[in-house]
Scaffold this active site. Structure first.
Site, mmCIF file in Angstrom:
data_model
loop_
_atom_site.group_PDB
_atom_site.id
_atom_site.type_symbol
_atom_site.label_atom_id
_atom_site.label_comp_id
_atom_site.label_asym_id
_atom_site.label_seq_id
_atom_site.Cartn_x
_atom_site.Cartn_y
_atom_site.Cartn_z
ATOM 1 N N THR A 98 0.918 -0.884 -0.225
ATOM 2 C CA THR A 98 0.045 -0.177 -0.084
ATOM 3 C C THR A 98 0.718 1.109 -0.796
ATOM 4 O OG1 THR A 98 -2.010 -1.212 0.804
ATOM 5 C CG2 THR A 98 -1.748 1.494 1.836
ATOM 6 N N LYS A 173 -7.169 1.421 -3.066
ATOM 7 C CA LYS A 173 -7.299 1.396 -1.862
ATOM 8 C C LYS A 173 -6.993 2.441 -1.261
ATOM 9 C CE LYS A 173 -5.951 -1.556 1.389
ATOM 10 N NZ LYS A 173 -4.093 -2.117 1.629
#
Length: 289
Positions: A98, A173
Site C-alpha cells: 500500500t 486502496k
C-alpha cells in the site's frame, strides 16, 4: 508453473509467497531484509532465497513485492540492489504494497522504459486474508500485463480487479481505507453508546447486523471490541500510514475528507495511549479511556 520472486516477507508477504509456492505450484525465490526470515520461509515451503532483490529477480517471469512504504518500495525496485536491474524483457512486476499513486506511476514509467510491465496491486483482507489466500487485489496498469499476471495472483486472492491505468490500484486502496476508517469509528461509537445505555451488546449486534448497519467490521470485530481486546488485525501504525497517503492525495486532487482527517487524529490519540500495534478497532479504547 511460472518462475516467481517475492520481495518482503512480513505478516502479509510471508503467507502470500507461500500460496504462490504451494497453491499456485510456482517456482518461488524469496528475498527479505532479514535473511533469517527468508531462511525460515524456505525451510517451511521450499524454493530458494536470494541475498538481494537483484538476485531474486534475475530471469523471473513475475516479481512480487510487499514492503512498508514508498521509500521501501523504491529501495527494492530501483535502489542499489534493486530488482529493476535484473528484470527480463516482457516480465511483470506486481507490487502489493500500500503506497502512493505517485510512486506507482513513477515505477510503471521506469519499467516500461526497461521493457517490462509494472502493476500496482495493493491488497485488502488483512493478515487473516493473506493466510487463508482470500485477499482482494486492486490493480492499476495495462490490460495485457494484468491478463498475464492474474492467474498467478489468483493463488492468494478471492477477488482481483483491474481498476485503470498505473496508480488506479493505489487510488482504489485509498478509497478502501477511507471507507473502513468511518465504519470502524461508527462501530466504536455504537458499542460505546450501547454500553453506556446499559444494553446487551451481543443482542444489539445480533439484530442490527442483519439490517442496513451490517458490515464486515461489525461481524468480525464487535466481539473483540466489546471484550477490550485489540490484537486481531491491521495495526494502528499502518492505518495511520495509509490514511496519511489518502489525505496527501486528497490535498492534491481537491477531495474533501473531513471524517477521514478526524479519524486519523483519533488514531493518533490511540498511539499516544500506547496502542501503536493494536488493531484498528481500538478506536473504542479511546472512547472508554
Amino acid at each position: 508453473m511460472a518462475s516467481v520472486a517475492f520481495l518482503g516477507l512480513g505478516v502479509m508477504g510471508y503467507p502470500m509467497a507461500g500460496h504462490l509456492r504451494n497453491k499456485g505450484g510456482h517456482d518461488v525465490t524469496v528475498y527479505n531484509r532479514t535473511t533469517a526470515k527468508a531462511e525460515q520461509w524456505v525451510g517451511q515451503h521450499g524454493g530458494r532465497f536470494a541475498a538481494t532483490p537483484t538476485e531474486a529477480a534475475e530471469g523471473k517471469d513475475f516479481v512480487f513485492s510487499c514492503v512498508g512504504n514508498d521509500d521501501d518500495l523504491r529501495s527494492v525496485t530501483i535502489g542499489a540492489n534493486g530488482a529493476f536491474k535484473a528484470m527480463k524483457k516482457g516480465a511483470v512486476y506486481i507490487d502489493n504494497t500500500t503506497a502512493s499513486a505517485e510512486v506507482a506511476r513513477e515505477l510503471a514509467e521506469k519499467a516500461s522504459a526497461l521493457g517490462f510491465s509494472f502493476l500496482d496491486a495493493p491488497v485488502s483482507g488483512g493478515q487473516a486474508g493473506a493466510e487463508n489466500g482470500v485477499l482482494t487485489v486492486m490493480v492499476g496498469g495495462e490490460q495485457a500485463a494484468f491478463d498475464k499476471a492474474k492467474p498467478v495472483i489468483d493463488a492468494f486472492a478471492r477477488m482481483v480487479g483491474l481498476m485503470g491505468p498505473a496508480g488506479a490500484g493505489q487510488l482504489t486502496k485509498m478509497i478502501n481505507q477511507i471507507t473502513i476508517a468511518g465504519l470502524v469509528q461508527g462501530l466504536a461509537e455504537g458499542i460505546h453508546f450501547g454500553k453506556k445505555a446499559g444494553l446487551d451488546i451481543e443482542k444489539v449486534i445480533e439484530v442490527i447486523s442483519k439490517g442496513a448497519a451490517g458490515s464486515w467490521q461489525m461481524e468480525n470485530r464487535h466481539k473483540t471490541m466489546n471484550a477490550g481486546k485489540y490484537d486481531f488485525g491491521f495495526a494502528v501504525d499502518w492505518m495511520r500510514k495509509d490514511l496519511g497517503i489518502c489525505l496527501t492525495e486528497a490535498d492534491r486532487n481537491g477531495a474533501k475528507l473531513p471524517v477521514t482527517a478526524l479519524v486519523d487524529q483519533f488514531y493518533k490519540d490511540v498511539q499516544a495511549m500506547g496502542g501503536r500495534r493494536w488493531d484498528t478497532s481500538s478506536l473504542l479504547a479511546r472512547l472508554e479511556k
